[in-house]
Design a protein around this motif. Structure first.
Motif, mmCIF file in Angstrom:
data_model
loop_
_atom_site.group_PDB
_atom_site.id
_atom_site.type_symbol
_atom_site.label_atom_id
_atom_site.label_comp_id
_atom_site.label_asym_id
_atom_site.label_seq_id
_atom_site.Cartn_x
_atom_site.Cartn_y
_atom_site.Cartn_z
ATOM 1 N N UNK A 30 0.349 -1.536 0.007
ATOM 2 C CA UNK A 30 -0.150 -0.036 0.481
ATOM 3 C C UNK A 30 0.771 1.337 0.109
ATOM 4 N N UNK A 31 -0.234 2.825 -0.126
ATOM 5 C CA UNK A 31 0.949 4.065 -0.244
ATOM 6 C C UNK A 31 0.805 4.484 0.879
ATOM 7 N N UNK A 32 1.934 5.108 1.472
ATOM 8 C CA UNK A 32 2.230 5.720 3.351
ATOM 9 C C UNK A 32 1.953 6.971 2.713
ATOM 10 N N UNK A 33 1.027 7.955 3.119
ATOM 11 C CA UNK A 33 0.588 8.746 2.765
ATOM 12 C C UNK A 33 0.708 9.855 4.208
ATOM 13 N N UNK A 34 1.605 10.353 4.171
ATOM 14 C CA UNK A 34 1.481 11.677 5.000
ATOM 15 C C UNK A 34 1.660 12.680 4.942
ATOM 16 N N UNK A 35 0.207 12.386 5.638
ATOM 17 C CA UNK A 35 -0.802 14.590 5.927
ATOM 18 C C UNK A 35 0.394 15.203 6.850
ATOM 19 N N UNK A 36 0.089 16.533 6.484
ATOM 20 C CA UNK A 36 0.993 17.659 7.227
ATOM 21 C C UNK A 36 -0.125 18.583 7.674
ATOM 22 N N UNK A 37 -0.037 17.323 10.032
ATOM 23 C CA UNK A 37 -1.205 18.747 10.538
ATOM 24 C C UNK A 37 -1.057 19.942 10.738
ATOM 25 N N UNK A 38 0.367 20.246 10.074
ATOM 26 C CA UNK A 38 -0.248 21.720 9.858
ATOM 27 C C UNK A 38 -0.802 22.543 8.826
ATOM 28 N N UNK A 39 -1.812 22.011 7.935
ATOM 29 C CA UNK A 39 -2.229 22.561 7.436
ATOM 30 C C UNK A 39 -3.493 23.203 7.684
ATOM 31 N N UNK A 40 -4.631 23.501 7.175
ATOM 32 C CA UNK A 40 -5.257 24.070 7.085
ATOM 33 C C UNK A 40 -6.283 22.574 7.315
ATOM 34 N N UNK A 41 -7.532 22.624 7.804
ATOM 35 C CA UNK A 41 -8.161 21.690 7.890
ATOM 36 C C UNK A 41 -9.037 21.492 5.892
ATOM 37 N N UNK A 42 -9.421 22.533 5.946
ATOM 38 C CA UNK A 42 -9.932 22.470 5.080
ATOM 39 C C UNK A 42 -8.804 21.801 3.538
ATOM 40 N N UNK A 43 -7.786 22.394 3.674
ATOM 41 C CA UNK A 43 -6.622 22.104 3.003
ATOM 42 C C UNK A 43 -6.536 20.395 2.806
ATOM 43 N N UNK A 44 -6.300 19.811 4.493
ATOM 44 C CA UNK A 44 -6.459 18.442 4.776
ATOM 45 C C UNK A 44 -7.348 17.713 4.070
ATOM 46 N N UNK A 80 -14.038 14.784 9.725
ATOM 47 C CA UNK A 80 -14.010 13.111 8.897
ATOM 48 C C UNK A 80 -14.755 13.696 7.977
ATOM 49 N N UNK A 81 -16.739 13.779 8.870
ATOM 50 C CA UNK A 81 -17.461 13.408 7.508
ATOM 51 C C UNK A 81 -17.180 13.936 6.094
ATOM 52 N N UNK A 82 -16.524 15.248 6.039
ATOM 53 C CA UNK A 82 -16.012 15.562 4.249
ATOM 54 C C UNK A 82 -14.823 14.882 3.668
ATOM 55 N N UNK A 83 -13.915 14.630 4.387
ATOM 56 C CA UNK A 83 -12.993 13.235 4.079
ATOM 57 C C UNK A 83 -14.125 12.071 3.571
ATOM 58 N N UNK A 84 -14.336 11.820 1.734
ATOM 59 C CA UNK A 84 -15.249 10.720 1.704
ATOM 60 C C UNK A 84 -15.180 9.516 1.129
ATOM 61 N N UNK A 85 -13.132 9.969 1.105
ATOM 62 C CA UNK A 85 -13.513 8.008 0.101
ATOM 63 C C UNK A 85 -12.614 6.976 2.113
ATOM 64 N N UNK A 86 -12.702 8.191 3.708
ATOM 65 C CA UNK A 86 -12.329 7.602 4.018
ATOM 66 C C UNK A 86 -12.698 5.951 4.585
ATOM 67 N N UNK A 87 -12.437 5.637 5.176
ATOM 68 C CA UNK A 87 -13.436 4.168 5.948
ATOM 69 C C UNK A 87 -13.359 3.767 7.359
ATOM 70 N N UNK A 88 -11.697 4.069 7.182
ATOM 71 C CA UNK A 88 -11.532 4.036 8.289
ATOM 72 C C UNK A 88 -10.145 5.190 9.265
#
Ligand code: ADP
Length: 542
Positions: free
Chosen positions: A89-103, A129-137
């Motif tokens: 699988x592909x590890x996608x490291x999100x940057x928590x310092x970004x604005x929530x809308x960017x995340x 979480x409710x706006x992240x439409x592809x995340x299942x878990x």
């Protein structure tokens, strides 16, 4: 005629297999979100990475599916590095310092299926979480009993509960080394963020070259502290290079303040640390105040933005620590150059040696560089001619994820957006980001040079030089300065300080004092924001 040697795909799983077999007792020490210090070994990390891989299989996640993290540097994050990529699988490291809308935008764009996060970031998850439409878990990186009764995040499980029931046995799959292993979005100061998609091959080659003596010089005798976050271009590849060499890893978790970092360096006998200049600025400030000294730290790699000379001098002269100035970018995995000396430099006097150390360094094997003029004509390596810097190599980007922005390459070379000189010994020096270059009366002024001089003044904590529209000269530099706490400094005194240190016309026209310079998600000064803040600025004489 083909060579008759074994052909083995370069896969990230081989790194943790190697570390387990050859450095099973090698230590991984993490300051946790919980506040305590956690200790484990490569053997533990290997076992738990296999549990992660089993847990992902159990969720029926497919080859190439994106698994996101929103996490500090720590052992669980490291397990995901190996378990996610190792299992295909592909590890996608999100940057928590970004604005929530960017995340949200980024998570949807990369089509993340799972998001593993440190509890520090629960409020962000609750908001998005409710706006992240592809995340299942959603998986919280904590023990089961640390989960709040009502987190507000549907189906939230703890990482420990998630992997607890899984077997420690797992046969890492074999696949094409060119398969994607991890991804990282660029900060996107203009337009939407774009992702660099690393492969197993590019990651291993980068980690290999990065560990070389004239690069980061990593070994089984090192205790390595990556202060640079694991969400920032895979912590410059250090987790991989550490597994490759068996180096001890020390993770700071969320505590990035000078005091906590210093304490960790001392208690874990850190020999090598890595971070952006702003982090070290805080630590040096803490050390100066308390009259502290290092007992084990030998070298530190500083990159991400230009390392001020005053910092190199402080580390070297006051604390006996060698600074390795390094340059790179997300699109380059990120290492491009590291400033290590050649034999001829070791006998130079301190001032001349400093001139070399200030440069961003020599290309490491695997990265080819050139500088070109406005017509694309290659410029000489004479240390004087400056032009657009282009790179190529097996860990340099070919194309952004989903082809965003079209092909970035020019004749097979990646334009870095930096302006640089290269000297006859191959030492590259960045004069500017091309968009930060100041053009005054037809001549270029390096904003980095102007900043470096200001930063060498004892009363200056941080300095940013930007070009302002000028009626006569097109643009003139001004320097925006944050003073050290309690320090006295006037505009006139700082301008006078430039005298004799640079050509007269390169001295900034004005000094603007401020309480803070806006920093981006990776600790870099955000000059675009600064320009917005100063949009009504007028030169004193205008
Ligand atoms: P990274 O994530 O590695 O910091 P980014 O992609 O966010 O990379 O930014 C890369 C840019 O940062 C480079 O193109 C350059 O402008 C700047 N940069 C990185 N290292 C240095 C350095 N040592 N000196 C000056 N600028 C640097």
């Amino acid at each position: 005629m083909l060579g008759l040697m074994q052909s083995q795909q370069l896969l990230i799983s081989s790194l943790i297999d190697f570390a387990e077999r050859h450095h099973s007792e090698g230590e991984i020490v993490s300051r946790r979100v919980e506040g305590d210090i956690h200790r484990c070994t490569y053997k533990d990390i290997a076992k738990r990475s296999r549990k992660v891989a089993n847990a992902l299989d159990h969720m029926k996640l497919g080859f190439g599916d994106r698994i996101a993290t929103l996490a500090w540097n720590g052992y669980r994050h490291l397990e995901l590095y190996f378990g996610v990529s190792g299992s295909g699988r592909v590890l996608h490291t999100l940057n928590p310092r970004l604005h929530p809308d960017q995340i949200v935008w980024i998570a949807n764009h990369s089509e993340d299926q799972v998001l593993c996060f440190d509890m520090t970031f629960l409020p962000i998850i609750q908001a998005v979480h409710s706006r992240c439409t592809t995340i299942k878990h959603f998986i919280a990186l904590c023990d089961a009993d640390k989960l709040p009764a009502d987190s507000g995040v549907p189906g939230l499980v703890s990482y420990e509960a998630w992997i607890a029931a899984q077997s420690e046995k797992y046969v890492w799959p074999a696949f094409d080394e060119n398969s994607a292993s991890s991804m990282c979005y660029t900060s996107g100061t203009t337009g939407n963020p774009k992702a660099a998609l690393y492969s197993h091959r590019s990651t291993i080659l980068h980690a290999w070259a990065g560990a070389l003596p004239d690069a980061l010089n990593m070994s089984a005798r090192d205790s390595v502290l990556p202060v640079v976050p694991m969400f920032h271009v895979n912590a410059w590849g250090l987790p991989y290079s550490a597994a490759m060499t068996g180096a001890k890893l020390v993770f700071p978790g969320p505590a990035m303040d000078g005091k906590s970092i210093f304490e960790l360096i001392e208690s874990e006998k850190v020999t090598f640390a890595a971070g952006v200049p702003t982090v070290w600025q805080m630590m040096l400030g803490h050390m100066q105040q308390g009259g502290l000294k290092f007992s084990t730290l030998k070298r530190t790699v500083i990159g991400g933005s230009a390392c001020p000379p005053a910092m190199i001098t402080a580390f070297n002269d006051v604390y006996g620590v060698e600074v390795l100035h390094a340059w790179g970018m997300t699109e380059m995995s990120p290492l491009g150059t590291v400033c290590t000396l050649k034999n001829k430099h070791t006998t130079m006097d301190a001032a001349d040696q400093m001139k070399v150390r200030l440069k961003q360094g020599r290309g490491i094997y695997g990265v080819d560089m050139k500088i070109v003029d406005e017509e694309g004509k290659e410029l000489p390596w004479d240390g004087k001619a400056y032009g657009d810097l282009l790179v190529k190599g097996p860990w340099v980007i070919k194309e952004y994820f989903k082809g965003e922005g079209g092909s970035p390459l020019v004749d097979g070379w990646f334009p870095t957006g930096d302006v640089a000189t290269i000297d006859p010994d191959g030492y590259m020096q960045i004069t500017d980001r091309s968009k930060d270059v100041i053009k005054s009366g037809g001549e270029w002024i390096s904003s980095i040079d102007v900043e470096n001089i200001a930063m060498s003044h004892p009363a200056v904590a941080m300095a940013a030089c930007i070009g302002m529209r000028h009626p006569k000269w097109d643009e003139r530099p001004i320097v925006v300065v944050v003073k050290k706490p309690g320090a006295e400094l006037t505009r006139e005194a700082l301008l006078a300080f430039y005298e004799g240190k640079t050509a007269k016309w390169q001295v900034p026209d004005d000094v603007v004092f401020t309480d803070a310079i806006p920093l981006g998600g990776t600790g870099k000064m955000q000059k675009t924001k600064l320009r917005e803040l100063l949009k009504d600025y007028q030169f004193p004489s205008a």
